[in-house]
Design a protein around this motif. Structure first.
Motif, short mmCIF file in Angstrom:
data_model
loop_
_atom_site.label_atom_id
_atom_site.label_comp_id
_atom_site.label_asym_id
_atom_site.label_seq_id
_atom_site.Cartn_x
_atom_site.Cartn_y
_atom_site.Cartn_z
N ASP A 214 20.91 30.88 23.66
CA ASP A 214 22.20 31.17 23.03
C ASP A 214 22.07 32.28 22.00
O ASP A 214 22.97 33.10 21.84
CB ASP A 214 22.76 29.90 22.38
CG ASP A 214 24.23 30.02 22.06
OD1 ASP A 214 25.02 30.25 22.99
OD2 ASP A 214 24.60 29.90 20.88
N THR B 10 24.13 35.69 22.20
CA THR B 10 24.90 36.11 21.03
C THR B 10 24.51 37.53 20.61
O THR B 10 25.37 38.36 20.29
CB THR B 10 24.67 35.13 19.86
OG1 THR B 10 24.97 33.81 20.29
CG2 THR B 10 25.53 35.49 18.67
N ALA C 91 22.82 30.63 16.08
CA ALA C 91 23.25 30.30 17.44
C ALA C 91 22.96 28.83 17.73
O ALA C 91 22.39 28.10 16.90
CB ALA C 91 22.54 31.19 18.45
N ASP C 92 23.35 28.39 18.90
CA ASP C 92 23.19 26.99 19.29
C ASP C 92 21.71 26.60 19.32
O ASP C 92 20.93 27.15 20.09
CB ASP C 92 23.81 26.78 20.67
CG ASP C 92 23.66 25.37 21.18
OD1 ASP C 92 23.82 24.43 20.37
OD2 ASP C 92 23.38 25.19 22.38
N MET D 37 26.88 27.71 15.45
CA MET D 37 27.48 27.44 16.75
C MET D 37 26.75 26.31 17.46
O MET D 37 25.53 26.18 17.37
CB MET D 37 27.46 28.71 17.61
CG MET D 37 28.35 29.80 17.02
SD MET D 37 28.51 31.26 18.04
CE MET D 37 26.91 32.00 17.79
N GLY D 38 27.53 25.48 18.16
CA GLY D 38 26.93 24.40 18.93
C GLY D 38 26.17 23.43 18.05
O GLY D 38 26.64 23.00 16.98
N SER E 156 28.85 20.17 23.71
CA SER E 156 28.68 20.61 22.33
C SER E 156 29.47 19.70 21.39
O SER E 156 30.28 18.88 21.83
CB SER E 156 29.12 22.07 22.19
OG SER E 156 30.42 22.25 22.67
N ARG F 113 31.39 26.89 21.59
CA ARG F 113 30.75 28.20 21.42
C ARG F 113 31.65 29.29 22.01
O ARG F 113 31.92 29.28 23.21
CB ARG F 113 29.38 28.21 22.09
CG ARG F 113 28.37 27.37 21.32
CD ARG F 113 27.01 27.41 21.98
NE ARG F 113 26.96 26.54 23.13
CZ ARG F 113 26.23 26.77 24.21
NH1 ARG F 113 25.52 27.85 24.31
NH2 ARG F 113 26.22 25.92 25.21
N HIS G 194 29.83 31.85 24.92
CA HIS G 194 28.92 31.21 25.86
C HIS G 194 28.57 32.12 27.03
O HIS G 194 29.44 32.54 27.79
CB HIS G 194 29.54 29.92 26.39
CG HIS G 194 28.72 29.23 27.44
ND1 HIS G 194 27.59 28.52 27.14
CD2 HIS G 194 28.88 29.17 28.78
CE1 HIS G 194 27.07 28.04 28.25
NE2 HIS G 194 27.84 28.41 29.26
N LEU H 117 34.87 34.48 17.11
CA LEU H 117 33.60 34.83 16.50
C LEU H 117 33.70 36.15 15.74
O LEU H 117 33.23 36.26 14.60
CB LEU H 117 32.52 34.93 17.57
CG LEU H 117 31.15 35.46 17.11
CD1 LEU H 117 30.55 34.57 16.04
CD2 LEU H 117 30.20 35.59 18.31
#
Length: 882
Positions: free
Chosen positions: A657, A661, A695-696, A740-741, A799, A858, A861, A872
């Protein structure tokens, strides 16, 4: 004389080495014999702890092409990191001497330029070849196939046996030795760097693709990466193979190789003959392996027949026989020992090492014995354990590949005839079935450029897109001139329909009383929804009055700057607005957002008119110019921004991720800086950045990283308490932290915020979604909700989703996006939908100063969810809001 003797010796050595291949009997080799892979490399292919690097593989392919009239190498382009991305075409010298004719026959088989005439069809059946694409090593740690190709090419280039002659006379092989050369180089270099040290088993601390790692085979309908684009061009614009084999590796605890067919459910948009041929050719591979005495061959297991995006399986909707092999892995090139299973005996409990793990420098012990040891139809000779090596992988893949090529040669005419039938029926059904066409309006879209981007993706996938020159009616609705039309009377109509319609996942039960089986992978990929473009399915063909014109490339939008003055404004709608904003900010222009009612507008001053006109033309913007630049930023409803200083955290426990991103932020020109553990721990973050993105990733991976002693010291650990305090200080000093996530759990655990992650409280049996397109409601009155419609679509895959609770008076908590109270699923499958109804998907917590933004959903994704990109981007822009 010396040279002649040397040539004879070389021939004899080559024959001896070729004779090692299972089931192979070498015959007289031609003059000018290609040097063997072993002699070229200095070690046998598949030798323990030995790997051929990509540059050596490419060099060998060129040697083969120079030495043999059967082989031709083409560089299709450059990879992300500038390495050669090649294909190798192999067939008989006679075929290679007239290759363009056979390529044109193949294109006509796939109705390129229209349906073949009866004489053309008969010529295809009589003279056409079975064109087989074989792609390897898309996942770079699954490295065996990139090694196997050396022996495969040598054999096909030099062997004079009846088997190889038959293959060469009936088949054109289009071989891609690696779909991910950058990653192949990374993996080989990392393995060699650690070989012979206490860090031999250390996982690579970064992705084995510059951006997407293991997700690169999820990119075959979005085509974000260069390698995906080059592959699509080869398969759906250049060669149109009838068969596509993609060679992978899998875990090493059970079966040694998976071959087709896969398991249920099937996808209704795939022609049944494709599934039949999957089984025919997959079982031909299995038979070749069984004949060679190989154990552990399984089919109808794990992998399902339903979903898009996984390399060769995306060929199904292109009327290609797309097949997969998955061979048991080793530790890259190091052998694995597995305890032997005793059929009928209970599994033996495995002892745990001291402290639950292995000491630094200690060689890994045997892995547990396989548990699935029951012979049955799909698994007649189970693997019982033992030693497993890279050479075993090479042998299995070489046998399976040759088995496929032999089957294709033996059934060339039947295969070609039946693929022709699939193509014919596909095109004919478009004129007598529903839908007759798919319509993509442009002018009525919330973001017109979303329709343009969608058309571009379809075209990369080989779909013909037309554009209406005049307004027309379809199914009682009016469509404006400029509407894009995808007629179903085309050979890739199945692909277009499957990409654009709503997915409904078929329930699979092994018995009537069994519970439904959960999906193996994603269940939805409705591309119009993900990209923010509305599509319609027309029941009848578009009327001739629409004046359709076939597009050679992506449609062009008309943009202009109307009016006079130095204050420029345009509507803020969709992802590409960010590209315009970022370029203007880079130029030194002043940019602000103005909200009037439900409309959000970008206000620009201190910009050159010619520059604004150029951007309007490039992006199809309607820009308004007026006087009043001096006080443009002074209104109460105007929020000025600066170019955000963006940092993206990259841990040493690689996150796909994070890679996705980074790709999105770079492509939309936010110029993110990468932060590693030491950078975070060093502090003083607010002086350098306005916003930091996590990020996730699980909080423990961020905080603790990988602390195993087998990891190289420079990559060991995470940000720790020191880094966490640095992030807290960054926020306390007014910075924005975007998570995120799963990384949002870090905020919930470490900051006193009034947010609960409800997902954590549910088991997989209660709530589960491996990949679903969902409806999302957005508060467009708040800055983070700008640029998207009040209801949009997002991608959800297990998520977090949130409940907002009571918080401190000094904080302000806002729900930016939420799930509807009902009907959450827009496309695909989701278990426990009611548990997330009405809950928050995106939450903003203002700590005054500083801000936390939690993206449970997210928005970026796999770079597919362009409809939610602005959420975002807004988080980044408003970190600088004045």
């Amino acid at each position: 004389m010396h040279r002649r003797r040397l040539a004879v010796v070389t021939v004899l050595i080559a024959i001896a080495l070729l004779g090692l291949a299972p089931g192979y009997r070498a015959q007289a080799a031609p003059a000018g014999l290609l040097v063997t892979p072993e002699k070229f490399l200095g070690f046998p292919v598949g030798a323990d702890n030995k790997l051929a690097r990509w540059d050596k593989i490419v060099e060998y392919m060129h040697l083969a092409a120079a030495a043999s009239p059967r082989v031709q190498v083409k560089e299709l382009g450059k990879t992300t990191q500038g390495n050669a991305f090649i294909s190798v075409e192999i067939s008989s010298p006679e075929t290679m001497g007239n290759l363009e004719r056979f390529k044109q026959l193949q294109r006509k088989l796939y109705f390129q330029g229209g349906a073949p005439t009866a004489p053309e069809r008969d010529d295809i059946f009589r003279s056409g070849k079975a064109v087989v694409a074989v792609t390897c090593n898309v996942h770079s740690t699954e490295i065996g196939a990139s090694q196997m190709v050396l022996e495969l090419v040598h054999r096909l280039a030099t062997d004079e046996s009846p088997l190889v002659r038959k293959i060469l006379d009936n088949v054109i092989l289009v071989l891609v030795p690696s779909l991910n050369p950058d990653g192949q180089i990374m993996v080989v270099d990392w393995f060699n760097k650690n070989l012979g040290t206490e860090f031999e088993t250390s996982a690579m601390p970064y992705l084995y693709h510059p951006y997407v790692g293991h997700d690169n085979n999820r990119d075959m309908y979005m085509f974000t990466q260069k390698e995906s684009q080059l592959t699509a061009r080869l398969l759906w614009h250049d060669w149109f193979p009838t068969v596509w084999l993609d060679e992978h590796q899998q875990g090493n605890s059970g079966a040694r190789i998976f071959v087709m067919p896969a398991t249920d459910p099937i996808n209704p948009n795939v022609h049944p003959l494709i599934y039949r041929w999957n089984g025919i050719l997959g079982q031909a591979q299995a038979a070749a392996l069984e004949a060679a005495g190989k154990d552990g061959i399984i089919y109808n297991s794990t992998y399902t027949n339903f979903w898009q995006g996984a390399m060769a399986w995306s060929g199904w909707w292109h009327n290609q026989v797309g097949i997969l092999t998955e061979v048991a892995s080793v530790r890259v090139a190091a052998p694995v020992e597995q305890r032997r299973a005793i059929p009928g005996a209970p599994p033996v409990a495995e002892p745990e090492g001291p402290g639950g793990g292995r000491r630094q420098g200690e060689t890994p012990g045997p892995i547990p014995a396989p548990r699935d040891v029951t012979p049955r139809t799909e698994y007649p000779r189970p693997w019982l354990g033992g030693r497993w090596t890279l050479r075993d992988i090479v042998d299995y893949e070489l046998i399976a590949t040759m088995g496929l090529l032999e089957a294709a040669a033996d059934q060339r005419e039947t295969l070609v005839r039946q693929i022709y039938e699939v193509n014919r029926v596909t095109v004919e059904n478009g004129s007598k079935s529903e839908p007759a066409a798919i319509l993509i309006p442009i002018s009525s879209q919330f973001e017109p450029r979303a329709a343009v981007r969608l058309a571009d993706k379809l075209q990369i996938g080989g779909v013909d897109v037309w554009q209406a020159g005049a307004a027309f009616d379809a199914d009682g609705k009016s469509y404006a001139a400029g509407t894009l039309v995808v007629p179903m009377t085309q050979v890739f109509a199945r692909y277009a329909k499957d990409l654009l319609e709503k997915q409904t996942y078929p329930e699979v039960r092994r018995t009537p009383s069994s519970p439904p089986e959960p999906p193996y992978d994603v269940t939805a990929w409705s591309l119009g929804m993900l990209m923010g473009a509305d599509v319609a399915f027309a029941k009848k063909p578009v009327p001739a009055t629409a004046q359709l014109t076939k597009l050679a490339g992506a449609p062009k939008l008309v943009g202009e700057v109307a009016g006079k003055g130095t204050r420029f404004t345009f509507d803020y709608k969709g992802a590409d607005s960010a590209l315009v904003i970022n370029r203007l900010l880079k130029d030194g222009a002043r940019v602000a957002f103005e909200r009037t009612g439900a409309t959000q507008t970008v206000v620009v001053t201190l910009a050159q008119r010619k520059r604004v006109e150029a951007l309007a033309s490039e992006f199809g913007l309607s820009v308004r110019a007026a006087d009043g630049a001096d006080n443009a930023m002074a209104k109460a409803n105007v929020v000025a921004i600066k170019a955000p200083r963006v940092a993206l955290f990259q841990s040493w426990t690689a996150s796909m991720d994070e890679g996705w991103t980074r790709w999105v932020l770079e492509q939309w020109e936010f110029a993110p800086k990468t932060l590693h553990n030491a950078d975070v721990r060093a502090g003083k973050l607010r002086q350098q950045y306005d916003v930091i993105v996590l990020a996730d990733q699980q909080p423990r991976d961020i905080l603790d990283g990988n602390e195993s002693l087998s990891v190289r010291p420079e990559y060991r650990g995470g940000i720790g308490d020191e880094g966490l305090q640095a992030l807290k200080t960054f926020v306390a000093e007014g910075g924005t932290l975007v998570m995120m996530g799963n990384s949002t759990e870090l905020a919930i655990q470490k900051w006193p915020i009034p947010v609960r992650n409800l997902k954590r409280g549910y088991s997989r049996d209660q709530h589960f979604a491996p990949g679903t397109v969902v409806r999302v409601q957005v508060d467009t009155a708040t800055p983070l909700g700008y640029g998207v419609p009040p209801e949009t679509r997002g991608f959800y895959n297990n998520s977090p989703f949130y409940q907002v609770t009571d918080g401190f008076a000094s904080q302000r908590t806002r729900v930016i996006a939420r799930y509807p109270n009902s009907d959450i699923v827009a496309s695909g499958w989701l278990k426990g939908e009611e548990l997330m109804a009405g809950q928050a998907a995106v939450v903003q917590v203002d700590l005054n100063p500083g801000r936390l933004i939690l993206f449970g959903l997210r928005p970026q994704h796999r770079a597919q969810t362009q409809a939610t990109f602005p959420l975002l981007f807004n988080a980044l822009y408003f970190s600088t809001a004045q």
